[in-house]
Enzyme design. Structure first.
Site, PDB file in Angstrom:
ATOM      1  N   PRO A  37      -3.455   3.957  -0.506  1.00 36.79           N
ATOM      2  CG  PRO A  37      -3.581   5.928   0.719  1.00 36.79           C
ATOM      3  CD  PRO A  37      -2.608   4.895   0.242  1.00 36.79           C
ATOM      4  CD  GLU A  38      -7.527   0.171  -4.359  1.00 33.73           C
ATOM      5  OE1 GLU A  38      -8.091   0.228  -5.466  1.00 33.73           O
ATOM      6  OE2 GLU A  38      -7.375  -0.890  -3.734  1.00 33.73           O
ATOM      7  CE  LYS A  56      -3.295   3.290  -6.539  1.00 31.88           C
ATOM      8  NZ  LYS A  56      -2.540   2.060  -6.175  1.00 31.88           N
ATOM      9  CG  ASN A  61      -4.043  -5.850  -4.062  1.00 31.76           C
ATOM     10  OD1 ASN A  61      -4.099  -6.499  -5.104  1.00 31.76           O
ATOM     11  ND2 ASN A  61      -3.645  -6.373  -2.924  1.00 31.76           N
ATOM     12  NE  ARG A 113       0.060  -4.291  -2.860  1.00 31.56           N
ATOM     13  CZ  ARG A 113      -0.628  -3.150  -2.993  1.00 31.56           C
ATOM     14  NH1 ARG A 113      -0.327  -2.298  -3.965  1.00 31.56           N
ATOM     15  NH2 ARG A 113      -1.602  -2.859  -2.152  1.00 31.56           N
TER      16      ARG A 113
END
Length: 274
Positions: free
Chosen positions: A5-6, A55, A166, A262
């Site tokens: 989760p961003e 985060k 990402n 990523r």
């Protein structure tokens, strides 16, 4: 693998927890049992404030114990669900409830009870958070302008850009026409400031809508006459998870390459071959 989760997700959770529980004496338990001792120290005390830094989520209780702050990092699989009060379902590490609404934590990377001093240390390790009004981007942008690392790598560094993940990395760079492979020191001050300002705007939209939308008005499904994006993570985006599909702006197929462990998505036509 699901993306972590961003920052907009964590800020949204903090807003929801404050709206539901702030100032109330809540019941705090650990149905799973792994957080039972800690939960007992803050049970039946008022929830003072929920706050996000990047985060990381901090939930402060007005409790007499030195350790009175719940520190949560969801990681890749963690979930914090806020819902009408009902019996716990599954392995609930932490439950906060006022008898009407419950917040259930499942599978976090960590859930700890910490002191004010420990929170200060944790926050001190974070970079500037685009969603915080008190963020000062100047020091991190200075570091970017001195770095040999690519801007695609730098945007994933939580010691610089707290809460950026990402999806926001890929989308912001596309929107600004910047190659993710450009070393930070080859950018200019105006470009780094534009990155910061775009992140501030996009992530605020993410909190408001509960999903990541990055396409400009002229590239929405309605205007372009294309089907809405179908993806587990929702939202209309330019390049994220669109490998091989035509760019909405120039028609070039979107590319994929691993960077910093990523998947990185970009458009060679709008951002360069790399």
């Amino acid at each position: 693998m699901c993306p972590m989760p961003e920052g907009h997700v964590i800020h949204g959770l903090a807003h929801r927890l404050n709206a539901e529980f702030r100032g109330k004496e809540v019941e705090v338990t650990s149905p799973q049992g792994r957080f039972a001792r800690e939960a007992a120290l803050i049970d039946a005390h008022p929830l003072d404030q929920a706050e996000a830094w990047g985060k990381h989520l901090f939930i402060t209780f007005d409790a007499p114990a030195p350790e009175h702050i719940v520190y949560i990092h969801l990681g890749l699989i963690g979930k914090l669900n806020v819902h009408p009060h009902a019996a716990p379902v599954g392995q609930v590490r932490l439950r906060i409830t006022d008898g009407t609404t419950a917040a259930d934590l499942h599978g976090p990377q960590w859930c700890r009870l910490i002191t004010e001093e420990e929170r200060a240390i944790a926050i001190g390790k974070q970079g500037a958070d685009p969603l915080r009004a008190d963020a000062d981007p100047a020091p991190i942008l200075d570091k970017v302008l001195r770095s040999r690392k690519s801007i695609g790598s730098l945007l994933m560094d939580q010691h610089l850009f707290a809460g950026v993940g990402n999806i926001y990395r890929a989308e912001t760079l596309f929107r600004l026409g910047i190659s993710p492979f450009t070393p930070g020191r080859e950018l200019d001050r105006e470009e780094t400031q534009a990155i910061w300002e775009d992140l501030v705007d996009l992530m605020a939209v993410g909190v408001e809508r509960g999903r990541i939308d990055t396409v400009r008005d002229e590239h929405t499904p309605e205007v372009m006459g294309r089907p809405p994006r179908k993806d587990d993570h929702g939202g209309e985006v330019y390049v994220y998870r669109r490998e091989g599909q035509p760019c909405y702006v120039c028609g070039t197929p979107i590319r994929l390459q691993v960077m910093e462990g990523r998947n990185l998505f970009w458009c060679p036509g709008c951002q360069g071959e790399g």
